[in-house]
Design an enzyme around this catalytic site. Sequence first.
Site, short mmCIF file in Angstrom:
data_model
loop_
_atom_site.label_atom_id
_atom_site.label_comp_id
_atom_site.label_asym_id
_atom_site.label_seq_id
_atom_site.Cartn_x
_atom_site.Cartn_y
_atom_site.Cartn_z
N ASP A 222 0.84 -1.19 0.00
CA ASP A 222 0.00 0.00 0.00
C ASP A 222 0.89 1.25 0.00
O ASP A 222 1.83 1.34 -0.78
CB ASP A 222 -0.94 -0.05 1.21
N VAL A 223 0.60 2.18 0.89
CA VAL A 223 1.37 3.43 0.93
C VAL A 223 2.46 3.31 2.00
O VAL A 223 2.26 2.70 3.05
CB VAL A 223 0.46 4.64 1.24
N THR A 224 3.62 3.88 1.72
CA THR A 224 4.67 3.94 2.71
C THR A 224 5.42 5.26 2.59
O THR A 224 5.27 5.98 1.60
CB THR A 224 5.64 2.75 2.61
N GLY B 22 12.45 -3.39 -2.43
CA GLY B 22 13.04 -4.18 -1.37
C GLY B 22 12.50 -3.84 -0.01
O GLY B 22 11.33 -4.07 0.28
N PHE C 257 8.36 -3.75 3.77
CA PHE C 257 8.78 -4.47 2.58
C PHE C 257 7.84 -4.18 1.43
O PHE C 257 6.64 -4.03 1.62
CB PHE C 257 8.78 -5.99 2.83
N GLY C 258 8.38 -4.14 0.23
CA GLY C 258 7.58 -4.01 -0.98
C GLY C 258 8.44 -4.39 -2.16
O GLY C 258 9.49 -3.79 -2.40
N CYS D 185 1.12 1.32 5.22
CA CYS D 185 0.76 0.04 4.60
C CYS D 185 -0.71 -0.29 4.79
O CYS D 185 -1.11 -1.45 4.66
CB CYS D 185 1.64 -1.09 5.12
#
Length: 238
Positions: free
Chosen positions: A80-82, A164, A152-153, A182
């Site tokens: 999602d958003v970070t 990463g 993490f993404g 997230c």
Amino acid sequence: MTAAFDILDLGLRPYREAWDVQKQHHERVVAGGKPALLLVEHPAVLTLGRKAREGENIIVTREYLAAQGIDVFEIERGGDVTYHGQGQLVAYAIFPVGRKIVDFLRLLEQATIQTLQTLGLPDARPNVGYAGVYVDGREVNGLLYDQKIASFGVAVKRHVALHGLALNVTTNLQHFELIVPCGLHQTQMTSVEREYELRGMNKTATMPEAKKAMIAAFEQVFAEYDWSIPEAVGLSRV
């Protein structure tokens, strides 16, 4: 013994510039070049993964973000958003993955947990059902909040990973109040620096120490990794 992957410290780089560097290394690795671990800090920025709905978990206006000099990017990673910002160690592992996506994510978790253990936080752990690394929960006003210290993404294109993890070292945690990190409620973001302070540890969190610990952890955790790329070229994402 020659290392299986190159390590590049990009220092402080604007997000778009580092994104371009990632893509360049990705193309090189897809073509059979040596994998690379890119370490970087970004000026304050929000990124929206593929699960993000426009603005849903950003709790301030785009005009407010623009006034604060905080850009927003829609990118190809999962999640999602970070938030990224100075004091946060971002590690982009441009590694072959093939179809071993879940195994790769577990290794990223393991490397992050080992990094945190080296830095003196032995309770670092995964949180079943959620991406990222956490430390022990903390009660706030009678409610127990998960304490997330690393996010993490990952995207996997043509069998090679992009993006990463992001480990909060001395991050300005107030910036996370701009979003629901997230998309998770009942979760607080924490940092190495904050954990040292709240635990009464006589330690100072530093980026050089965090980078040294993370490099050592990646070298150990990925020591027996299968670096081959499947011949059949496809597209997968996580």
